[in-house]
Motif scaffolding. Sequence first.
Motif, short mmCIF file in Angstrom:
data_model
loop_
_atom_site.label_atom_id
_atom_site.label_comp_id
_atom_site.label_asym_id
_atom_site.label_seq_id
_atom_site.Cartn_x
_atom_site.Cartn_y
_atom_site.Cartn_z
N ASP A 99 -11.33 3.18 13.44
CA ASP A 99 -12.19 2.20 14.11
C ASP A 99 -12.97 1.35 13.10
OD1 ASP A 99 -11.38 3.27 16.53
OD2 ASP A 99 -13.03 4.71 16.60
N TYR A 100 -13.40 1.96 12.02
CA TYR A 100 -14.16 1.25 10.99
C TYR A 100 -13.25 0.37 10.14
CZ TYR A 100 -18.21 4.05 12.25
OH TYR A 100 -19.26 4.62 12.94
N VAL A 101 -12.05 0.88 9.87
CA VAL A 101 -11.09 0.06 9.12
C VAL A 101 -10.74 -1.18 9.92
CG1 VAL A 101 -8.74 0.00 8.19
CG2 VAL A 101 -10.15 2.04 7.87
N ARG A 102 -10.54 -1.04 11.22
CA ARG A 102 -10.18 -2.17 12.09
C ARG A 102 -11.21 -3.29 11.98
NH1 ARG A 102 -11.28 -0.07 16.71
NH2 ARG A 102 -9.31 1.08 16.88
N GLN A 103 -12.48 -2.93 11.82
CA GLN A 103 -13.54 -3.93 11.76
C GLN A 103 -13.72 -4.54 10.37
OE1 GLN A 103 -14.98 -5.05 14.45
NE2 GLN A 103 -13.84 -3.56 15.71
N GLY A 104 -12.85 -4.17 9.43
CA GLY A 104 -12.93 -4.75 8.10
C GLY A 104 -14.03 -4.18 7.24
N LEU A 105 -14.54 -3.00 7.60
CA LEU A 105 -15.65 -2.40 6.86
C LEU A 105 -15.19 -1.63 5.63
CD1 LEU A 105 -17.68 -1.16 9.94
CD2 LEU A 105 -18.21 -3.11 8.46
N GLY A 106 -13.90 -1.51 5.45
CA GLY A 106 -13.35 -0.83 4.29
C GLY A 106 -11.92 -0.42 4.58
N ILE A 107 -11.26 0.10 3.56
CA ILE A 107 -9.93 0.68 3.73
C ILE A 107 -10.07 2.19 3.66
CG2 ILE A 107 -8.86 -1.37 2.75
CD1 ILE A 107 -8.39 0.22 0.17
N ALA A 108 -9.02 2.92 3.99
CA ALA A 108 -9.12 4.37 4.00
C ALA A 108 -7.78 4.99 3.61
CB ALA A 108 -9.54 4.87 5.38
N ILE A 109 -7.86 6.14 2.98
CA ILE A 109 -6.68 6.98 2.76
C ILE A 109 -6.88 8.23 3.60
CG2 ILE A 109 -5.31 8.27 1.10
CD1 ILE A 109 -6.12 6.30 -1.03
N LEU A 110 -6.01 8.39 4.57
CA LEU A 110 -6.24 9.38 5.61
C LEU A 110 -4.98 10.20 5.85
CD1 LEU A 110 -8.77 9.78 7.47
CD2 LEU A 110 -7.53 8.50 9.22
N PRO A 111 -5.12 11.49 6.18
CA PRO A 111 -3.92 12.26 6.55
C PRO A 111 -3.21 11.63 7.73
CG PRO A 111 -5.78 13.73 6.20
CD PRO A 111 -6.33 12.33 6.17
N GLU A 112 -1.91 11.65 7.70
CA GLU A 112 -1.10 11.05 8.74
C GLU A 112 -1.47 11.59 10.13
OE1 GLU A 112 3.44 9.87 8.31
OE2 GLU A 112 3.19 11.98 8.79
N ALA A 113 -1.92 12.83 10.19
CA ALA A 113 -2.24 13.44 11.49
C ALA A 113 -3.40 12.76 12.19
CB ALA A 113 -2.56 14.92 11.29
N PHE A 114 -4.27 12.06 11.45
CA PHE A 114 -5.43 11.43 12.05
C PHE A 114 -5.19 9.97 12.41
CE2 PHE A 114 -7.63 14.91 9.83
CZ PHE A 114 -8.36 15.41 10.89
N ALA A 115 -4.10 9.39 11.94
CA ALA A 115 -3.85 7.98 12.20
C ALA A 115 -3.53 7.76 13.68
CB ALA A 115 -2.68 7.49 11.34
N ARG A 116 -3.99 6.64 14.22
CA ARG A 116 -3.76 6.32 15.63
C ARG A 116 -3.05 4.99 15.75
NH1 ARG A 116 -9.33 6.94 16.33
NH2 ARG A 116 -9.40 4.91 17.34
N ALA A 117 -2.24 4.86 16.79
CA ALA A 117 -1.55 3.59 17.04
C ALA A 117 -2.56 2.48 17.24
CB ALA A 117 -0.65 3.72 18.27
N ASP A 118 -2.44 1.42 16.45
CA ASP A 118 -3.39 0.33 16.53
C ASP A 118 -2.73 -0.92 15.94
OD1 ASP A 118 -5.50 -1.53 16.16
OD2 ASP A 118 -6.94 0.10 16.07
N PRO A 119 -2.50 -1.95 16.73
CA PRO A 119 -1.81 -3.15 16.22
C PRO A 119 -2.63 -3.92 15.20
CG PRO A 119 -2.63 -3.53 18.44
CD PRO A 119 -2.82 -2.06 18.17
#
Length: 312
Positions: free
Chosen positions: A232-252
């Motif tokens: 949600d924070y990445v979507r708003q342009g507040l930063g990038i993230a390196i996250l485990p694949e299990a936490f990623a959510r479908a988001d266009p």
Amino acid sequence: MELRHLEYFVAVAEERSFTRAAARLHVVQSAVSATIKALERELRTEVLRRTSREVALAEAGIVLLPRARAILDSVRETVDAVDAVRGTVGGEVRLGLMSSVPWFDLPTVLGRMHTEHPEVRLRLSHRAGGSQELAAAVVAGELDLAILSEPGSFGRKLRLTELRSFPMRLLVPAAHPLAGRRSVRLEELEGETFVDLPQGYGSRAVVDRAFAAADLTRNVSIELGDGRVVTDYVRQGLGIAILPEAFARADPTVRSLAVTGSGLTWRMSLAVPRDRELGAAAKVLTAMVFDALAETSDPTAGGDSALGREPA
């Protein structure tokens, strides 16, 4: 001295609160206070220091706590032995968890445990300090077992059985210059602003270690206690993230890229103490966890892989 005195003392010492200890023990707070006072009269010294803000161990309490836990563990082992003769499983299981375990249907496992062994008391708890605090709690005897990631320096005192592992991916907003790429090298991310979990969390430790090994600096401007909301924070342009694949959510509006040459892998383990035998109930729950994992064919179950890996 009664066993109840020790049980109440351990509860207050672990919870750092008479109120939380009373809730854990399912008694009124006045009963906890009265029991601790009786214990201190018996020992002729103060075991807890009480202030308006917190409850801390007194010097005598520091000495008493590991001995009280050992006595209660011995009683539990005795009860387990008697239950085995009766053909039942009872007692309590204290399980530590991260803020979320999106890849595993733990409620179903616990429901099965409750149905098949209704005499077992299940206690689940989180730790604000993430995997390293969970590991410390298992080592200290506050928890019987925990599902965690990176245990830090406590790992040598634990028996760790890997449950699952996930690659970690870079998440960027769709407008980011890297959004059209399929992969990126870690060196290309120096100078970027990151969203991440707090220090002590397993995935944070994996990423911090990778940057340190590459002699790179990293600016984490936003720390969140739940990996599921990072997108949600990445979507708003507040930063990038390196996250485990299990936490990623479908988001266009968010792109997911592989990070090449970094070996970024998030490993989840079941942690039990190396120097203590698990109780009967904890052993049963452990077996149920492994049975449930064996029945799960898709390691990314839980909604992780749909996040756009292909550039738009």
